[in-house]
Enzyme design. Sequence first.
Site, PDB file in Angstrom:
ATOM      1  N   LYS A  89      27.792  44.725  28.843  1.00 15.41           N
ATOM      2  CA  LYS A  89      29.166  44.727  28.295  1.00 15.41           C
ATOM      3  C   LYS A  89      29.725  43.305  28.275  1.00 15.41           C
ATOM      4  O   LYS A  89      30.309  42.877  27.277  1.00 15.41           O
ATOM      5  CB  LYS A  89      30.063  45.616  29.158  1.00 15.41           C
ATOM      6  CG  LYS A  89      31.540  45.400  28.934  1.00 15.41           C
ATOM      7  CD  LYS A  89      32.410  46.271  29.819  1.00 15.41           C
ATOM      8  CE  LYS A  89      32.681  45.750  31.212  1.00 15.41           C
ATOM      9  NZ  LYS A  89      33.679  44.674  31.305  1.00 15.41           N
ATOM     10  N   ASN A  90      29.548  42.581  29.373  1.00 10.52           N
ATOM     11  CA  ASN A  90      30.191  41.272  29.473  1.00 10.52           C
ATOM     12  C   ASN A  90      29.469  40.184  28.680  1.00 10.52           C
ATOM     13  O   ASN A  90      29.977  39.075  28.534  1.00 10.52           O
ATOM     14  CB  ASN A  90      30.371  40.876  30.941  1.00 10.52           C
ATOM     15  CG  ASN A  90      31.455  41.715  31.610  1.00 10.52           C
ATOM     16  OD1 ASN A  90      32.192  42.423  30.925  1.00 10.52           O
ATOM     17  ND2 ASN A  90      31.543  41.648  32.917  1.00 10.52           N
ATOM     18  N   CYS A 147      46.726  43.134  36.437  1.00 11.88           N
ATOM     19  CA  CYS A 147      45.814  44.263  36.308  1.00 11.88           C
ATOM     20  C   CYS A 147      45.442  44.709  37.710  1.00 11.88           C
ATOM     21  O   CYS A 147      45.834  44.079  38.683  1.00 11.88           O
ATOM     22  CB  CYS A 147      44.589  43.898  35.488  1.00 11.88           C
ATOM     23  SG  CYS A 147      43.461  42.809  36.355  1.00 11.88           S
ATOM     24  N   ARG A 193      45.121  37.593  37.480  1.00 17.77           N
ATOM     25  CA  ARG A 193      44.238  37.196  36.383  1.00 17.77           C
ATOM     26  C   ARG A 193      44.940  36.536  35.195  1.00 17.77           C
ATOM     27  O   ARG A 193      44.940  37.075  34.077  1.00 17.77           O
ATOM     28  CB  ARG A 193      43.421  38.395  35.916  1.00 17.77           C
ATOM     29  CG  ARG A 193      42.581  38.989  37.023  1.00 17.77           C
ATOM     30  CD  ARG A 193      41.778  40.154  36.536  1.00 17.77           C
ATOM     31  NE  ARG A 193      40.589  39.712  35.839  1.00 17.77           N
ATOM     32  CZ  ARG A 193      39.826  40.519  35.102  1.00 17.77           C
ATOM     33  NH1 ARG A 193      40.158  41.767  34.942  1.00 17.77           N
ATOM     34  NH2 ARG A 193      38.758  40.054  34.513  1.00 17.77           N
ATOM     35  N   ASP A 213      31.521  41.991  40.785  1.00  9.58           N
ATOM     36  CA  ASP A 213      31.446  43.275  40.064  1.00  9.58           C
ATOM     37  C   ASP A 213      30.518  44.277  40.755  1.00  9.58           C
ATOM     38  O   ASP A 213      30.421  45.425  40.310  1.00  9.58           O
ATOM     39  CB  ASP A 213      30.978  43.047  38.615  1.00  9.58           C
ATOM     40  CG  ASP A 213      32.049  42.347  37.785  1.00  9.58           C
ATOM     41  OD1 ASP A 213      33.198  42.266  38.243  1.00  9.58           O
ATOM     42  OD2 ASP A 213      31.725  41.888  36.673  1.00  9.58           O
ATOM     43  N   ARG A 239      34.956  52.533  30.536  1.00 12.08           N
ATOM     44  CA  ARG A 239      35.154  51.212  29.916  1.00 12.08           C
ATOM     45  C   ARG A 239      33.871  50.395  29.965  1.00 12.08           C
ATOM     46  O   ARG A 239      33.647  49.543  29.099  1.00 12.08           O
ATOM     47  CB  ARG A 239      36.229  50.429  30.684  1.00 12.08           C
ATOM     48  CG  ARG A 239      37.621  50.938  30.474  1.00 12.08           C
ATOM     49  CD  ARG A 239      38.601  50.015  31.138  1.00 12.08           C
ATOM     50  NE  ARG A 239      38.302  48.638  30.781  1.00 12.08           N
ATOM     51  CZ  ARG A 239      38.784  47.584  31.401  1.00 12.08           C
ATOM     52  NH1 ARG A 239      39.585  47.728  32.422  1.00 12.08           N
ATOM     53  NH2 ARG A 239      38.466  46.371  31.002  1.00 12.08           N
TER      54      ARG A 239
HETATM   55  C1  EPZ Z   1      34.798  37.957  33.975  1.00 10.29           C
HETATM   56  O1  EPZ Z   1      36.211  38.077  33.988  1.00 10.29           O
HETATM   57  C2  EPZ Z   1      34.258  39.354  33.793  1.00 10.29           C
HETATM   58  N1  EPZ Z   1      34.744  39.888  32.529  1.00 10.29           N
HETATM   59  C3  EPZ Z   1      34.689  40.209  34.975  1.00 10.29           C
HETATM   60  O2  EPZ Z   1      34.099  41.483  34.829  1.00 10.29           O
HETATM   61  C4  EPZ Z   1      34.197  39.580  36.270  1.00 10.29           C
HETATM   62  O3  EPZ Z   1      34.675  40.322  37.373  1.00 10.29           O
HETATM   63  C5  EPZ Z   1      34.690  38.142  36.368  1.00 10.29           C
HETATM   64  O4  EPZ Z   1      34.317  37.389  35.184  1.00 10.29           O
HETATM   65  C6  EPZ Z   1      34.149  37.397  37.570  1.00 10.29           C
HETATM   66  O5  EPZ Z   1      32.760  37.409  37.557  1.00 10.29           O
HETATM   67  C7  EPZ Z   1      34.095  39.594  31.402  1.00 10.29           C
HETATM   68  O6  EPZ Z   1      33.113  38.864  31.381  1.00 10.29           O
HETATM   69  C8  EPZ Z   1      34.604  40.214  30.159  1.00 10.29           C
HETATM   70  P1  EPZ Z   1      37.269  34.700  35.643  1.00 10.29           P
HETATM   71  P2  EPZ Z   1      37.130  36.788  33.795  1.00 10.29           P
HETATM   72  O7  EPZ Z   1      38.105  34.013  34.629  1.00 10.29           O
HETATM   73  O8  EPZ Z   1      36.438  35.806  32.952  1.00 10.29           O
HETATM   74  C9  EPZ Z   1      41.146  33.191  38.037  1.00 10.29           C
HETATM   75  C10 EPZ Z   1      34.054  43.856  35.011  1.00 10.29           C
HETATM   76  O9  EPZ Z   1      34.273  44.714  35.909  1.00 10.29           O
HETATM   77  N2  EPZ Z   1      41.594  32.644  36.738  1.00 10.29           N
HETATM   78  O10 EPZ Z   1      35.932  34.179  35.933  1.00 10.29           O
HETATM   79  O11 EPZ Z   1      38.464  37.262  33.391  1.00 10.29           O
HETATM   80  C11 EPZ Z   1      41.081  34.725  38.012  1.00 10.29           C
HETATM   81  O12 EPZ Z   1      42.332  35.305  38.260  1.00 10.29           O
HETATM   82  C12 EPZ Z   1      34.902  42.634  34.949  1.00 10.29           C
HETATM   83  O13 EPZ Z   1      33.180  43.979  34.135  1.00 10.29           O
HETATM   84  C13 EPZ Z   1      42.753  31.908  36.698  1.00 10.29           C
HETATM   85  O14 EPZ Z   1      43.427  31.700  37.709  1.00 10.29           O
HETATM   86  O15 EPZ Z   1      37.174  36.247  35.266  1.00 10.29           O
HETATM   87  C14 EPZ Z   1      40.052  34.999  39.079  1.00 10.29           C
HETATM   88  O16 EPZ Z   1      40.668  34.972  40.343  1.00 10.29           O
HETATM   89  C15 EPZ Z   1      36.229  42.690  35.558  1.00 10.29           C
HETATM   90  N3  EPZ Z   1      43.161  31.413  35.473  1.00 10.29           N
HETATM   91  C16 EPZ Z   1      39.086  33.817  38.936  1.00 10.29           C
HETATM   92  O17 EPZ Z   1      39.808  32.794  38.246  1.00 10.29           O
HETATM   93  C17 EPZ Z   1      42.436  31.619  34.323  1.00 10.29           C
HETATM   94  O18 EPZ Z   1      42.860  31.148  33.262  1.00 10.29           O
HETATM   95  C18 EPZ Z   1      37.807  34.101  38.169  1.00 10.29           C
HETATM   96  O19 EPZ Z   1      38.130  34.805  36.974  1.00 10.29           O
HETATM   97  C19 EPZ Z   1      41.252  32.366  34.402  1.00 10.29           C
HETATM   98  C20 EPZ Z   1      40.846  32.873  35.626  1.00 10.29           C
END
Ligand code: EPZ
Length: 419
Positions: free
Chosen positions: A22-23, A116, A121, A307, A398
């Site tokens: 998915k990702n 969320c 996030r 995850d 999802r």
């Molecule tokens: C990706 O989310 C995945 N989603 C998530 O999968 C996964 O849990 C996550 O990476 C971490 O591995 C997809 O690939 C579609 P991040 P993403 O930006 O990219 C903070 C699932 O269950 N952050 O790497 O949204 C954020 O809040 C899901 O399949 C900021 O502060 O995660 C988090 O604490 C859910 N500002 C950390 O960074 C930003 O602009 C890492 O988030 C972006 C992120």
Amino acid sequence: MDKFVIEGGHPLQGEIVTSGSKNAALPALAATLLTEEAVTLRGLPRVRDIGTMERLLEEIGAAVDAANGCVRVTARELRRPEAPYELVKTMRASSLVLGPLVARCGQARVSLPGGCAIGARPIDLHIRALEELGARVGQEHGYVVATAPAGGLRGATIAFDRITVTGTEDVMMAATLARGETVIENAAREPEVSDLAELLAKMGARIEGAGSSTIRVQGVERLHGAEHQVITDRIEAGTFLLAGAITRGRLTVRHAPVAHLTALLAKLRQVGVPVTQEDSETLTVHPGDALHSVDMTTEEYPGFATDLQAQYMALMTQGDGIAIITETIFENRFMHALELARMGAKIRLDGRKALVAGGPLSGAAVLASDLRASAGLVLAGLCAKGQTVIDRVYHIDRGYERIEEKLAAAGACIRRVED
Ligand code: EPZ
């Protein structure tokens, strides 16, 4: 709202086949917006988030032709470069269209995701990176509005403050059409980033270093159509390995992206779960002796994936001692702990740490709060004594393709009840 009804105590046996990731599929679909030519993607999982992304592409103006896990997207004209709140609120990954839209159309309007279940996030890192590429980014009525300068985005060095997976993907896509070179430092190294880079290269992009923490992109005038098969889902495969382990079953997982599962496999070895590898994409878990309680800390790839944290917590409820699980990626990703406690699990939460003591679980009515939390509850239900009823399984739909059918075919007693 559908529910899962599970009778615990049946060891999984036989085989399960992993679906497409998915990702990896979500950014690949967003990347189709970068060209007016047709892009064909194969191996997409039929899960709800993919349907949502396809709807978003159609709203933007692309023609989407989907059948049997194969999708052909033609984004000839993009009449509405916008990701509306109705779609973004159900799937944060909608923000992946921000970079491609600013790069291709010179403007984008993408709803802010808001909070969320697993934490705040924000997308501030995506926004700052686009500003480095010269975009003007403002906010109005809950939307991020980004505009490229006359002459288009221009390459820059972007050093992310913290590692972000979709942030890296978003800016990598935008940079493919920017003028000159973009260097992304502290980039995410997840296999999904590398898979996206592979697709972009097939479309004519010039990218080096994807999979490492420094990615270099030389912008090109235009991208063209391509065909690509997305990688298989390491989180789904990992969930099944953990399901085999928690039920003390003998379960073979086919199409497993073995190279992407190193951290989980090392952890399973420490826990005392025997895993054999039959070939480059086949793994089998076997029943071992006692399950040991082993601490785990989530990390960015190649560390242990956040995850898989909920599913690992479910396994640790069956450990022979106490395991400390530390969640470092998201600030609020322990919702499943409270539901597991309803099933008799002994878990103490302390900020970003969960202390999990092994003991028997008994079936109960529980509530799915997010995608991976629900998977953790399914695993707990598979080994609990008696019946577990999981409500709100739309969360699991999802990201998992027919999970109850796959598990039932391997001997689990699980059924979906439609409300
Ligand atoms: C990706 O989310 C995945 N989603 C998530 O999968 C996964 O849990 C996550 O990476 C971490 O591995 C997809 O690939 C579609 P991040 P993403 O930006 O990219 C903070 C699932 O269950 N952050 O790497 O949204 C954020 O809040 C899901 O399949 C900021 O502060 O995660 C988090 O604490 C859910 N500002 C950390 O960074 C930003 O602009 C890492 O988030 C972006 C992120």
